[in-house]
Design a protein around this motif. Structure first.
Motif, PDB file in Angstrom:
ATOM      1  N   ASN A  29     -10.731  -7.718   4.497  1.00 63.10           N
ATOM      2  CA  ASN A  29     -11.684  -7.517   5.580  1.00 63.10           C
ATOM      3  C   ASN A  29     -10.996  -6.677   6.653  1.00 63.10           C
ATOM      4  N   THR A  31     -12.051  -5.225   9.394  1.00 64.47           N
ATOM      5  CA  THR A  31     -12.357  -5.557  10.783  1.00 64.47           C
ATOM      6  C   THR A  31     -11.549  -6.764  11.244  1.00 64.47           C
ATOM      7  N   GLN A  32     -11.458  -7.779  10.401  1.00 63.62           N
ATOM      8  CA  GLN A  32     -10.699  -8.980  10.749  1.00 63.62           C
ATOM      9  C   GLN A  32      -9.213  -8.652  10.910  1.00 63.62           C
ATOM     10  N   ASP A  41     -10.833  -0.677  13.290  1.00 65.05           N
ATOM     11  CA  ASP A  41     -10.858  -0.780  11.827  1.00 65.05           C
ATOM     12  C   ASP A  41     -10.590   0.555  11.137  1.00 65.05           C
ATOM     13  N   THR A  74     -16.090  -6.326  -2.395  1.00 68.11           N
ATOM     14  CA  THR A  74     -14.941  -6.274  -1.514  1.00 68.11           C
ATOM     15  C   THR A  74     -13.660  -6.247  -2.333  1.00 68.11           C
TER      16      THR A  74
END
Length: 113
Positions: A29, A31-32, A41, A74
């Protein structure tokens, strides 16, 4: 690394490597991860691409027997060097013997790599 690509925030690279080590064997992920390090990101994606080119880890596409049934698209993050992963997450023989759960990401890296 500076010779390979123009890195704006070289001081963030060690933090990003440690964050990536904590997420080894998990779905990626961007963004995380970027939020954990304090970068955007797009920068995280660029730096992660650089780490892949340096063969520190690879992003694997999900594996399915039937390619038409791909529900999860993903990528999964896997370190290519178990020793580097162990050092980044602070694994030692003592820690492994006390808490077997810490060994999971390292074991998956060794098996999949």
């Amino acid at each position: 690394m500076r010779e390979i690509v123009d890195v704006e925030r070289l001081d963030q690279m060690p933090q990003l490597r440690r964050a990536l080590a904590r997420h080894s064997g998990q779905l990626l992920n961007f963004t995380q991860l970027a939020g954990e390090v304090g970068i955007d990101d797009k920068t995280a994606r660029r730096y992660i691409g650089l780490f892949e080119q340096l063969f520190l880890f690879r992003c694997m596409e999900p594996r399915f027997r039937n390619p038409l049934k791909r529900l999860v698209k993903t990528q999964e993050l896997l370190f290519l060097n178990g020793g580097l992963l162990a050092a980044l997450v602070g694994l030692t023989i003592d820690r492994i013997s006390r808490d077997r759960g810490l060994f999971g990401p390292l074991l998956e890296t060794l098996v999949a790599g």
